[in-house]
Design a protein around this motif. Structure first.
Motif, mmCIF file in Angstrom:
data_model
loop_
_atom_site.group_PDB
_atom_site.id
_atom_site.type_symbol
_atom_site.label_atom_id
_atom_site.label_comp_id
_atom_site.label_asym_id
_atom_site.label_seq_id
_atom_site.Cartn_x
_atom_site.Cartn_y
_atom_site.Cartn_z
ATOM 1 N N ASP A 106 0.836 -1.205 0.000
ATOM 2 C CA ASP A 106 0.000 0.000 0.000
ATOM 3 C C ASP A 106 0.869 1.254 0.000
ATOM 4 O O ASP A 106 0.602 2.216 -0.724
ATOM 5 C CB ASP A 106 -0.927 -0.023 1.208
ATOM 6 C CG ASP A 106 -1.905 1.142 1.236
ATOM 7 O OD1 ASP A 106 -2.329 1.589 0.150
ATOM 8 O OD2 ASP A 106 -2.246 1.611 2.328
ATOM 9 N N ARG A 107 1.924 1.254 0.787
ATOM 10 C CA ARG A 107 2.834 2.403 0.845
ATOM 11 C C ARG A 107 3.444 2.685 -0.523
ATOM 12 O O ARG A 107 3.660 3.849 -0.909
ATOM 13 C CB ARG A 107 3.950 2.144 1.859
ATOM 14 C CG ARG A 107 4.881 3.330 2.088
ATOM 15 C CD ARG A 107 6.081 2.946 2.929
ATOM 16 N NE ARG A 107 7.013 2.100 2.185
ATOM 17 C CZ ARG A 107 7.902 2.552 1.304
ATOM 18 N NH1 ARG A 107 7.974 3.849 1.025
ATOM 19 N NH2 ARG A 107 8.715 1.712 0.684
ATOM 20 N N LEU A 108 3.699 1.631 -1.288
ATOM 21 C CA LEU A 108 4.310 1.763 -2.610
ATOM 22 C C LEU A 108 3.308 2.161 -3.690
ATOM 23 O O LEU A 108 3.688 2.381 -4.835
ATOM 24 C CB LEU A 108 4.982 0.446 -3.002
ATOM 25 C CG LEU A 108 6.240 0.063 -2.216
ATOM 26 C CD1 LEU A 108 6.590 -1.401 -2.462
ATOM 27 C CD2 LEU A 108 7.407 0.965 -2.599
ATOM 28 N N GLY A 109 2.037 2.241 -3.332
ATOM 29 C CA GLY A 109 1.011 2.622 -4.300
ATOM 30 C C GLY A 109 0.407 1.465 -5.053
ATOM 31 O O GLY A 109 -0.301 1.664 -6.055
ATOM 32 N N ILE A 110 0.658 0.241 -4.594
ATOM 33 C CA ILE A 110 0.082 -0.955 -5.218
ATOM 34 C C ILE A 110 -1.218 -1.296 -4.498
ATOM 35 O O ILE A 110 -1.261 -1.352 -3.273
ATOM 36 C CB ILE A 110 1.050 -2.146 -5.121
ATOM 37 C CG1 ILE A 110 2.331 -1.861 -5.906
ATOM 38 C CG2 ILE A 110 0.390 -3.428 -5.624
ATOM 39 C CD1 ILE A 110 3.418 -2.907 -5.682
ATOM 40 N N LYS A 111 -2.288 -1.514 -5.267
ATOM 41 C CA LYS A 111 -3.541 -1.964 -4.672
ATOM 42 C C LYS A 111 -3.386 -3.421 -4.240
ATOM 43 O O LYS A 111 -2.766 -4.227 -4.936
ATOM 44 C CB LYS A 111 -4.693 -1.828 -5.658
ATOM 45 C CG LYS A 111 -4.984 -0.397 -6.086
ATOM 46 C CD LYS A 111 -5.445 0.456 -4.927
ATOM 47 C CE LYS A 111 -5.830 1.855 -5.395
ATOM 48 N NZ LYS A 111 -6.253 2.727 -4.262
ATOM 49 N N VAL A 112 -3.976 -3.753 -3.090
ATOM 50 C CA VAL A 112 -3.780 -5.074 -2.496
ATOM 51 C C VAL A 112 -5.101 -5.832 -2.447
ATOM 52 O O VAL A 112 -6.096 -5.337 -1.906
ATOM 53 C CB VAL A 112 -3.207 -4.960 -1.073
ATOM 54 C CG1 VAL A 112 -2.946 -6.353 -0.488
ATOM 55 C CG2 VAL A 112 -1.925 -4.127 -1.062
ATOM 56 N N GLY A 113 -5.114 -7.029 -3.016
ATOM 57 C CA GLY A 113 -6.248 -7.931 -2.912
ATOM 58 C C GLY A 113 -5.815 -9.181 -2.163
ATOM 59 O O GLY A 113 -4.690 -9.656 -2.344
ATOM 60 N N LEU A 114 -6.684 -9.703 -1.335
ATOM 61 C CA LEU A 114 -6.332 -10.864 -0.513
ATOM 62 C C LEU A 114 -7.356 -11.975 -0.689
ATOM 63 O O LEU A 114 -8.560 -11.728 -0.700
ATOM 64 C CB LEU A 114 -6.285 -10.484 0.971
ATOM 65 C CG LEU A 114 -5.350 -9.338 1.363
ATOM 66 C CD1 LEU A 114 -5.506 -9.030 2.853
ATOM 67 C CD2 LEU A 114 -3.907 -9.670 1.034
ATOM 68 N N GLY A 115 -6.862 -13.190 -0.827
ATOM 69 C CA GLY A 115 -7.694 -14.380 -0.801
ATOM 70 C C GLY A 115 -7.126 -15.315 0.245
ATOM 71 O O GLY A 115 -5.934 -15.612 0.228
ATOM 72 N N THR A 116 -7.948 -15.774 1.174
ATOM 73 C CA THR A 116 -7.459 -16.556 2.299
ATOM 74 C C THR A 116 -8.572 -17.425 2.871
ATOM 75 O O THR A 116 -9.750 -17.094 2.743
ATOM 76 C CB THR A 116 -6.923 -15.625 3.410
ATOM 77 O OG1 THR A 116 -6.624 -16.389 4.585
ATOM 78 C CG2 THR A 116 -7.940 -14.556 3.782
ATOM 79 N N GLU A 367 -7.851 -2.505 -10.858
ATOM 80 C CA GLU A 367 -6.462 -3.006 -10.835
ATOM 81 C C GLU A 367 -6.399 -4.520 -10.849
ATOM 82 O O GLU A 367 -5.331 -5.100 -11.071
ATOM 83 C CB GLU A 367 -5.734 -2.472 -9.596
ATOM 84 C CG GLU A 367 -5.658 -0.963 -9.521
ATOM 85 C CD GLU A 367 -6.912 -0.312 -8.943
ATOM 86 O OE1 GLU A 367 -7.000 0.933 -8.978
ATOM 87 O OE2 GLU A 367 -7.809 -1.049 -8.461
ATOM 88 N N PHE A 368 -7.523 -5.173 -10.583
ATOM 89 C CA PHE A 368 -7.578 -6.637 -10.560
ATOM 90 C C PHE A 368 -8.447 -7.064 -11.728
ATOM 91 O O PHE A 368 -9.670 -7.138 -11.645
ATOM 92 C CB PHE A 368 -8.135 -7.119 -9.222
ATOM 93 C CG PHE A 368 -7.319 -6.645 -8.063
ATOM 94 C CD1 PHE A 368 -6.142 -7.295 -7.705
ATOM 95 C CD2 PHE A 368 -7.680 -5.511 -7.360
ATOM 96 C CE1 PHE A 368 -5.369 -6.833 -6.663
ATOM 97 C CE2 PHE A 368 -6.919 -5.033 -6.315
ATOM 98 C CZ PHE A 368 -5.746 -5.700 -5.962
#
Length: 369
Positions: A106-116, A367-368
């Motif tokens: 997130d700090r780097l500007g990348i959107k984060v998606g999580l599957g768990t 973004e995904f």
């Protein structure tokens, strides 16, 4: 309240990235829009339908060290990757720097998606990560406690633990007015169709934003003992979808469950836009090619080469060019329902002048793709 009627989960968003598509069409080397990665190949569940069973590599199933993972994130941001989903072939919550990794992306500007599967979560971890996440998907392939245990290969008490974690996630998101979307995902083997309605009902009761019913991955070698015949499940899935209401939606991936899963293209363009990385660090065009028997398609490993050097390498171009050439026909060589399927279909039609760029506003989570 979000309008989830415009949610796209059964198609592709690649057309909303006109600059990237046009650069690719000109023959330029483009950064992937989305990367699907894992930080380990380990998992704390044993789902019978798990595609990771088909992806085993000769490489050790060790966690990716934190410093190497953070190099990956920095390199991905530098070359222009827009979103990273931590899903792939392992349960990334098991690495001890999981929360730090999400904050760093997130700090780097990348959107984060999580599957768990959500087993390793607790409220403290959820409070730390949710402000930095675009979406959090709980893989929850049943609705009833005992059937959940049987299908996901865990003790029945895990059902209660994950339910509590989902409730906590919903509560944290509400109390802090966070933008993160929360959803639940059921992988449907037709023999387990008795769990569709219980799943949809429990998702609605828990208060997630949407619930997805999706297909099983089917490998060409028959490693996974799953069915592909969803023909009798239509009425049941429509009944599940009827539970939708403002602020909550149940979505069946109809295209992946029917004729839409059939490949009508003979070139593979998708990996240039959606690249995958195994939890052992292997970079390959897609998950079905992780297996050691497909070593001819392996591009490199972040365990010994920085990702940006892999991306700019001759080997990267060689593999991608081969997939897009007349020598590789995914309709004959690849299993159904790969991650890149819908992107492949759209890009193939774009190349042939059959589709153009959408003129509507970009959908959720562009973004995904």
């Amino acid at each position: 309240m979000n309008d989830f009627s415009q949610l796209i989960v059964d198609s592709t968003k690649v057309g909303w990235h006109q600059d990237r598509v046009e650069a690719w069409h000109r023959g330029e080397r483009i950064a992937p829009i989305t990367m699907d990665c894992s930080l380990t190949r380990r998992c704390n569940a044993a789902c019978g339908f798990c595609a990771a069973k088909t992806q085993a590599s000769a490489s050790p199933s060790l966690d990716i060290p934190k410093d190497i993972a953070f190099q990956l994130f920095a390199d991905a941001a530098e070359i222009g990757v827009k979103g990273i989903s931590l899903i792939s072939d392992g349960e990334s919550t098991l690495v001890d720097y999981y929360a730090e990794a999400i904050v760093e992306m997130d700090r780097l500007g990348i959107k984060v998606g999580l599957g768990t599967n959500g087993i390793a979560f607790d409220r403290e971890i959820l409070e730390r990560i949710l402000p930095h996440v675009t979406y959090l998907r709980f893989n929850f392939s049943a609705g009833e406690r005992q059937r959940y245990s049987e299908i996901m290969g865990v003790k029945p008490a895990i059902y209660d633990k994950v339910m509590a974690n989902i409730r906590d996630a919903v509560d944290i998101r509400r109390k802090n007015n966070l933008a993160c979307n929360l959803n639940m995902n059921l992988v449907c083997d037709p023999k387990d169709a008795d769990q569709l309605l219980p799943f949809a009902r429990i998702a609605k009761e828990l208060g997630v934003d949407y619930a997805v019913i999706k297909h099983c991955y089917v490998d060409n070698d028959g490693v996974l003992d799953v069915s592909t015949d969803y023909s009798a499940l239509g009425p049941l899935m429509k009944e599940c979808e009827s539970l939708s209401e403002p602020g909550f939606r149940v979505v069946a991936k109809w295209d992946r469950l029917g004729e839409g899963a059939e490949r009508k293209y003979n070139k593979c363009y998708g990996p240039m836009f959606i690249l995958q990385m195994s939890g052992n660090g292997l970079v390959a065009p897609c998950g079905p090619l992780f297996n050691e028997k497909n070593k001819a398609f392996h591009i490199g490993s972040i365990m010994d080469t920085r990702f940006k050097d892999i991306f700019f390498s001759d080997r990267y171009k060689e593999v991608m060019d081969y997939l897009a050439s007349e020598h590789f026909d995914p309709s004959k060589r690849c299993p159904k329902n790969c991650l890149q399927h819908h992107a492949n279909d759209w890009l193939f039609r774009f190349k042939n002048g059959k589709v153009s760029f959408p003129i509507t506003q970009a959908p959720m989570h562009p973004e995904f793709i």
